[in-house]
Design a protein around this motif. Sequence first.
Motif, PDB file in Angstrom:
ATOM      1  N   PRO A  84       0.799  -1.234   0.000  1.00 48.61           N
ATOM      2  CA  PRO A  84       0.000   0.000   0.000  1.00 48.61           C
ATOM      3  C   PRO A  84       0.826   1.275   0.000  1.00 48.61           C
ATOM      4  CG  PRO A  84      -0.063  -1.082   2.158  1.00 48.61           C
ATOM      5  CD  PRO A  84       0.599  -2.034   1.211  1.00 48.61           C
ATOM      6  N   VAL A  85       2.092   1.195   0.361  1.00 45.45           N
ATOM      7  CA  VAL A  85       2.953   2.382   0.405  1.00 45.45           C
ATOM      8  C   VAL A  85       3.877   2.442  -0.809  1.00 45.45           C
ATOM      9  CG1 VAL A  85       4.718   3.613   1.716  1.00 45.45           C
ATOM     10  CG2 VAL A  85       2.874   2.434   2.929  1.00 45.45           C
ATOM     11  N   LYS A  86       4.555   1.323  -1.108  1.00 45.93           N
ATOM     12  CA  LYS A  86       5.557   1.308  -2.171  1.00 45.93           C
ATOM     13  C   LYS A  86       5.004   0.864  -3.524  1.00 45.93           C
ATOM     14  CE  LYS A  86       9.254   0.270   1.129  1.00 45.93           C
ATOM     15  NZ  LYS A  86      10.334  -0.689   1.490  1.00 45.93           N
ATOM     16  N   ASP A  87       3.777   0.340  -3.565  1.00 45.18           N
ATOM     17  CA  ASP A  87       3.169  -0.149  -4.814  1.00 45.18           C
ATOM     18  C   ASP A  87       3.993  -1.246  -5.469  1.00 45.18           C
ATOM     19  OD1 ASP A  87       0.874   1.380  -4.708  1.00 45.18           O
ATOM     20  OD2 ASP A  87       1.721   3.030  -5.877  1.00 45.18           O
ATOM     21  N   LEU A  88       4.655  -2.067  -4.677  1.00 46.41           N
ATOM     22  CA  LEU A  88       5.422  -3.192  -5.193  1.00 46.41           C
ATOM     23  C   LEU A  88       4.616  -4.474  -5.017  1.00 46.41           C
ATOM     24  CD1 LEU A  88       8.924  -2.307  -3.714  1.00 46.41           C
ATOM     25  CD2 LEU A  88       8.077  -1.864  -6.021  1.00 46.41           C
ATOM     26  N   PRO A  89       4.723  -5.418  -5.947  1.00 44.25           N
ATOM     27  CA  PRO A  89       3.918  -6.645  -5.852  1.00 44.25           C
ATOM     28  C   PRO A  89       4.277  -7.468  -4.625  1.00 44.25           C
ATOM     29  CG  PRO A  89       5.538  -6.804  -7.626  1.00 44.25           C
ATOM     30  CD  PRO A  89       5.568  -5.392  -7.159  1.00 44.25           C
ATOM     31  N   LEU A  90       3.225  -7.975  -3.972  1.00 45.66           N
ATOM     32  CA  LEU A  90       3.396  -8.807  -2.776  1.00 45.66           C
ATOM     33  C   LEU A  90       2.983 -10.256  -3.014  1.00 45.66           C
ATOM     34  CD1 LEU A  90       1.926  -6.389  -0.070  1.00 45.66           C
ATOM     35  CD2 LEU A  90       4.338  -6.773  -0.617  1.00 45.66           C
ATOM     36  N   HIS A  91       1.995 -10.459  -3.880  1.00 45.01           N
ATOM     37  CA  HIS A  91       1.473 -11.818  -4.084  1.00 45.01           C
ATOM     38  C   HIS A  91       0.668 -11.844  -5.379  1.00 45.01           C
ATOM     39  CE1 HIS A  91      -0.919 -15.490  -3.425  1.00 45.01           C
ATOM     40  NE2 HIS A  91       0.049 -15.846  -2.599  1.00 45.01           N
ATOM     41  N   VAL A  92       0.655 -12.992  -6.052  1.00 51.78           N
ATOM     42  CA  VAL A  92      -0.117 -13.152  -7.289  1.00 51.78           C
ATOM     43  C   VAL A  92      -0.897 -14.460  -7.222  1.00 51.78           C
ATOM     44  CG1 VAL A  92      -0.040 -13.272  -9.814  1.00 51.78           C
ATOM     45  CG2 VAL A  92       1.682 -11.922  -8.591  1.00 51.78           C
ATOM     46  N   ASP A  93      -2.163 -14.402  -7.652  1.00 53.14           N
ATOM     47  CA  ASP A  93      -3.000 -15.600  -7.774  1.00 53.14           C
ATOM     48  C   ASP A  93      -3.178 -15.931  -9.250  1.00 53.14           C
ATOM     49  OD1 ASP A  93      -3.299 -15.539  -5.042  1.00 53.14           O
ATOM     50  OD2 ASP A  93      -5.304 -14.659  -5.077  1.00 53.14           O
ATOM     51  N   PHE A  94      -2.924 -17.182  -9.617  1.00 54.59           N
ATOM     52  CA  PHE A  94      -3.107 -17.642 -10.993  1.00 54.59           C
ATOM     53  C   PHE A  94      -4.205 -18.701 -11.039  1.00 54.59           C
ATOM     54  CE2 PHE A  94       1.369 -16.299 -10.999  1.00 54.59           C
ATOM     55  CZ  PHE A  94       1.413 -15.509 -12.133  1.00 54.59           C
ATOM     56  N   LEU A  95      -5.019 -18.655 -12.097  1.00 56.66           N
ATOM     57  CA  LEU A  95      -6.049 -19.657 -12.341  1.00 56.66           C
ATOM     58  C   LEU A  95      -5.604 -20.582 -13.461  1.00 56.66           C
ATOM     59  CD1 LEU A  95      -9.008 -20.719 -11.928  1.00 56.66           C
ATOM     60  CD2 LEU A  95      -9.679 -19.085 -13.706  1.00 56.66           C
ATOM     61  N   ARG A  96      -5.697 -21.890 -13.232  1.00 54.85           N
ATOM     62  CA  ARG A  96      -5.365 -22.855 -14.288  1.00 54.85           C
ATOM     63  C   ARG A  96      -6.407 -22.773 -15.403  1.00 54.85           C
ATOM     64  NH1 ARG A  96      -4.495 -26.196  -9.736  1.00 54.85           N
ATOM     65  NH2 ARG A  96      -2.283 -26.745  -9.432  1.00 54.85           N
TER      66      ARG A  96
END
Length: 224
Positions: A84-96
């Motif tokens: 929320p501060v640095k706008d850097l990715p923390l986690h990604v969800d992928f769908l098969r």
Amino acid sequence: MAEIKTLAATTRARVGKGAARSTRREGRIPAVIYGGGDPAEAIELDFRETNKLIYAGHFLTTQFDIEVAGAVQRVIPRDYQLDPVKDLPLHVDFLRLKPGSTLKVEVPVHLVNQETCPGVKKGGSVNVVRHSIEMRVPADSIPEAVTADLGALDINDSIHLSTLALPAGCKATQPERDFTIVTIAPPAVVPEDPAAAAAAAAAAPKGKGGKAAPAAAAPAAKKK
């Protein structure tokens, strides 16, 4: 059909908040692959590559072939979290993505022939009401965009959902609402017609020397 990109990943042995923080400290991004009738699989991605892909645009409508431990899986990002501060990715969800399945995505609208639009040539402006359309599409054939042709639109004309040619196998999730996609708005200030201005000047009463007579002065107020 959208381009399918490749993405390298490694298996993530540990899960949980502590393990995720440890993964990020090592320059990796925790992620998960789920759906398609198979168990969820925890993975981790290269931070720089993932950050670049997210900010390149259209990340949530891009298909990826992810290779994990020698096996390749076709996936599409469903969500990602940013700091929320640095706008850097923390986690990604992928769908098969399994052959024959469908999924719901936002497909962007691309405008064409704006430079030849009659309404624009007359001073009108393009008013985009919807930049994308929520659609249910084949998992193995996700369209890059839907095209809206402005080539025949005049001022106050519009394009609605029902008039768009959707890609084969794709359906809008709310076709009954027939959304307005784009309109040609009239100019804010209508330019003066030279012929009408000349006619008005010719009809004005003439003074000495052929000049238009000055407007009558208001009567002076009577002194009490």
